[in-house]
Design a protein around this motif. Structure first.
Motif, short mmCIF file in Angstrom:
data_model
loop_
_atom_site.label_atom_id
_atom_site.label_comp_id
_atom_site.label_asym_id
_atom_site.label_seq_id
_atom_site.Cartn_x
_atom_site.Cartn_y
_atom_site.Cartn_z
N ALA A 54 0.85 -1.19 0.00
CA ALA A 54 0.00 0.00 0.00
C ALA A 54 0.89 1.23 0.00
O ALA A 54 2.00 1.22 0.53
N ASP A 55 0.37 2.29 -0.63
CA ASP A 55 1.05 3.58 -0.61
C ASP A 55 0.04 4.63 -0.17
O ASP A 55 -1.08 4.70 -0.71
N VAL A 56 0.43 5.42 0.82
CA VAL A 56 -0.45 6.45 1.37
C VAL A 56 0.18 7.80 1.12
O VAL A 56 1.34 8.03 1.46
N PRO A 57 -0.57 8.74 0.50
CA PRO A 57 0.00 10.06 0.21
C PRO A 57 0.05 10.94 1.46
O PRO A 57 -0.61 10.66 2.47
N ALA A 58 0.79 12.02 1.36
CA ALA A 58 0.92 12.93 2.51
C ALA A 58 -0.42 13.56 2.85
O ALA A 58 -0.72 13.82 4.02
N HIS A 59 -1.24 13.84 1.85
CA HIS A 59 -2.54 14.46 2.09
C HIS A 59 -3.62 13.54 1.51
O HIS A 59 -4.15 13.77 0.42
N TRP A 60 -3.92 12.51 2.27
CA TRP A 60 -4.87 11.49 1.81
C TRP A 60 -6.28 12.06 1.76
O TRP A 60 -6.74 12.71 2.72
N ASN A 61 -6.99 11.81 0.66
CA ASN A 61 -8.35 12.31 0.52
C ASN A 61 -9.40 11.37 1.11
O ASN A 61 -10.60 11.63 1.01
N GLY A 62 -8.96 10.26 1.70
CA GLY A 62 -9.87 9.32 2.34
C GLY A 62 -10.33 8.19 1.44
O GLY A 62 -11.01 7.27 1.91
N THR A 63 -9.97 8.23 0.16
CA THR A 63 -10.37 7.18 -0.78
C THR A 63 -9.21 6.23 -1.04
O THR A 63 -8.09 6.67 -1.29
N LEU A 64 -9.50 4.94 -0.98
CA LEU A 64 -8.52 3.90 -1.28
C LEU A 64 -8.86 3.29 -2.64
O LEU A 64 -10.01 2.94 -2.90
N LEU A 65 -7.85 3.14 -3.49
CA LEU A 65 -7.98 2.42 -4.75
C LEU A 65 -7.34 1.05 -4.56
O LEU A 65 -6.14 0.94 -4.32
N LEU A 66 -8.17 0.01 -4.65
CA LEU A 66 -7.71 -1.37 -4.46
C LEU A 66 -7.45 -1.96 -5.84
O LEU A 66 -8.39 -2.22 -6.60
N PHE A 67 -6.19 -2.17 -6.19
CA PHE A 67 -5.80 -2.53 -7.55
C PHE A 67 -5.57 -4.03 -7.71
O PHE A 67 -4.84 -4.65 -6.93
N SER A 68 -6.17 -4.61 -8.77
CA SER A 68 -5.97 -6.03 -9.12
C SER A 68 -5.13 -6.10 -10.38
O SER A 68 -5.55 -5.63 -11.45
N HIS A 69 -3.94 -6.69 -10.27
CA HIS A 69 -3.02 -6.74 -11.41
C HIS A 69 -3.39 -7.87 -12.37
O HIS A 69 -4.19 -8.76 -12.05
N GLY A 70 -2.78 -7.85 -13.53
CA GLY A 70 -3.09 -8.81 -14.58
C GLY A 70 -2.28 -10.09 -14.53
O GLY A 70 -1.53 -10.35 -13.58
N TYR A 71 -2.43 -10.89 -15.59
CA TYR A 71 -1.76 -12.18 -15.72
C TYR A 71 -0.25 -11.98 -15.77
O TYR A 71 0.27 -11.11 -16.48
N GLY A 72 0.47 -12.82 -15.04
CA GLY A 72 1.92 -12.74 -15.01
C GLY A 72 2.43 -13.16 -13.64
O GLY A 72 1.69 -13.74 -12.84
N PRO A 73 3.68 -12.87 -13.35
CA PRO A 73 4.25 -13.25 -12.05
C PRO A 73 3.39 -12.68 -10.91
O PRO A 73 2.89 -11.56 -10.99
#
Length: 459
Positions: A54-73
């Motif tokens: 996870a990466d959290v910015p210095a000024h978080w707007n309260g929204t989390l983007l949960l990312f699902s990566h593609g086919y591969g390692p």
């Protein structure tokens, strides 16, 4: 059951920690306080050995983007590209994502959805509970993302899919096998070509090499080019290749020439490796040719006119070739493997939250026609109002600009905030929004994909 017990245990632990913090007047990681969480990078390990970041910015707007990566390692990622990661963090979004189970196949649908939800739980515990969570996924991760949009009520608020494999693994394996079988039967007649049941990646690569060599040799003759076009139609293969202008609708020779470019660039090597990974995951062969009517299959393709024209020009009998394919079709799927793939690797049974899918119109790996099949299934489930689809006028799989990705996230964010799409997903609106970002441009277009050849019927 063990995962459910683990989740309950974690929840209980967090509750106890919060109570302790309330009594002592201190804040703990994961508690919801007025103090912003510390910015920076987080990592961890899930119960099945998957890693999350996870990466959290210095000024978080309260929204989390949960990312699902593609086919591969199976390596954790929390954004589609480095550039989009930097821009989204700069806008105040926090990002998270998991590797999926590292001990399994690259076709990680057995664990991906579970691991993404577990990553969300880990973020809640170690960073803070987001005010809003949006799921984002690309390619195979777009299928994971669509499943999360179907199953994630109360856990995610909306989803953005980019270049998503939303028709699912069953359709993917089916139409790819039809094309592979056509190449083997018509361009390597009388030869034994292993198309399923691969024992290793090297086994799959051997088949890919033979099929690619057959296509390369066939391109030298009019008869060969006609048969390549037939296989390409079954593959739902785009006729607009990188670095070239789109061929005219009435120029079948140019259409086939650009389909050949895709095939000559190693497309079959990727497809065969993917088949091996899917068979690993499902425990057997998940597709067959037996019982297929190849003339009828062609009739549903947007490339049918191209194929018929090239067969006429080559002096070949198209009916004879499709009849021979139908007679010779003898590959049977393993029913248990198919059931496994149906359970883990499909998503078109409805939506629980709003979903915006974005696709390039010339995608050689996940044909844009997958969006047509997916939308049909979502509408049949009664959830069409939750789905919007947008298209980018460009070639290649997942070939998006940062502006296109960020504008799509903004459009979904608007939908979640207001409860309405408000026209924000039209091509004009998305283009305007992307242009206003002043980043790297955009090419949204009004577009309607054709039918996905070989798609399973709606149940």
């Amino acid at each position: 059951m063990p995962n459910r017990l683990l989740t309950r245990a974690c929840t209980l632990g967090a509750t106890i920690a919060l109570l302790g913090a309330a009594l002592t007047g201190t804040a703990t990681a994961g508690s919801v306080t007025s103090t912003a969480p510390t910015a920076g990078h987080r990592t961890g390990t899930l119960a099945d050995g998957a890693t999350w970041i996870a990466d959290v910015p210095a000024h978080w707007n309260g929204t989390l983007l949960l990312f699902s990566h593609g086919y591969g390692p199976t390596i954790a990622a929390d954004a589609p590209t480095t550039a989009s990661q930097q821009e989204l963090l700069a806008e105040g979004y926090a990002l998270a994502g998991s590797s999926y189970d590292p001990s399994g196949s690259w076709w990680a649908l057995d664990s991906a959805e579970r691991d993404q939800f577990a990553t969300l739980d880990a973020f809640n515990r170690t960073v803070a509970r987001p005010a809003r969570t949006l799921s984002v996924g690309e390619s195979m991760g777009g299928l994971v993302n669509a499943r999360i949009a179907r199953d994630g009520a109360g856990r995610v608020d909306g989803a953005v899919g980019i270049c998503g494999l939303v028709a699912g693994g069953v359709d993917l394996d089916d139409y790819q096998l039809q094309a592979e079988y056509t190449i083997a039967a018509l361009l390597l007649p009388g030869q034994q070509v292993k198309l399923t049941g691969f024992s290793s990646a090297a086994d799959a690569a051997t088949t890919a090499g033979r099929l690619t060599a057959a296509v390369t040799a066939a391109q030298a003759t009019a008869q060969g080019r006609a048969r390549i076009a037939l296989a390409a139609a079954y593959l739902n293969l785009s006729d607009w290749a990188p670095g070239l202008n789109p061929p005219a609708a009435d120029d079948p020779a140019a259409q086939e020439a650009q389909q050949y470019v895709w095939l000559a660039q190693g497309l079959l090597a990727f497809i065969e490796n993917g088949r091996w990974s899917i068979e690993q995951s499902a425990g057997g062969n998940t597709s067959g040719t037996a019982g297929t009517d190849y003339a009828r299959l062609l009739s549903g393709s947007e490339h049918a006119a191209e194929v018929r024209a090239l067969y006429r020009q080559a002096g070949l009998d198209l009916h004879a070739d499709t009849a021979a394919l139908t007679r010779g079709a003898g590959i049977h799927a393993d029913p248990q493997a198919v059931r496994h793939l149906e359970q883990t690797s499909t998503a078109g049974q409805g939506l629980a939250v709003p979903l915006l899918d974005v696709h390039t119109i010339s995608d050689q790996l996940v044909p844009v026609q997958q969006e047509q099949a997916f939308a049909q299934r979502v509408r049949a489930a009664g959830d069409g109002a939750l789905l919007r689809q947008a298209y980018v006028d460009r070639q290649s799989h997942c070939n998006f600009t940062t502006a296109e990705i960020v504008a799509s996230v903004h459009a979904l964010d608007h939908r979640v905030s207001t409860g309405h799409w408000d026209g924000q997903t039209s091509a004009a609106a998305l283009q305007s929004a992307a242009d206003r970002l002043g980043l790297d441009g955009a090419a949204f277009i009004t577009y309607r994909p054709g039918r996905l050849v070989g798609a399973q019927p709606i149940n």
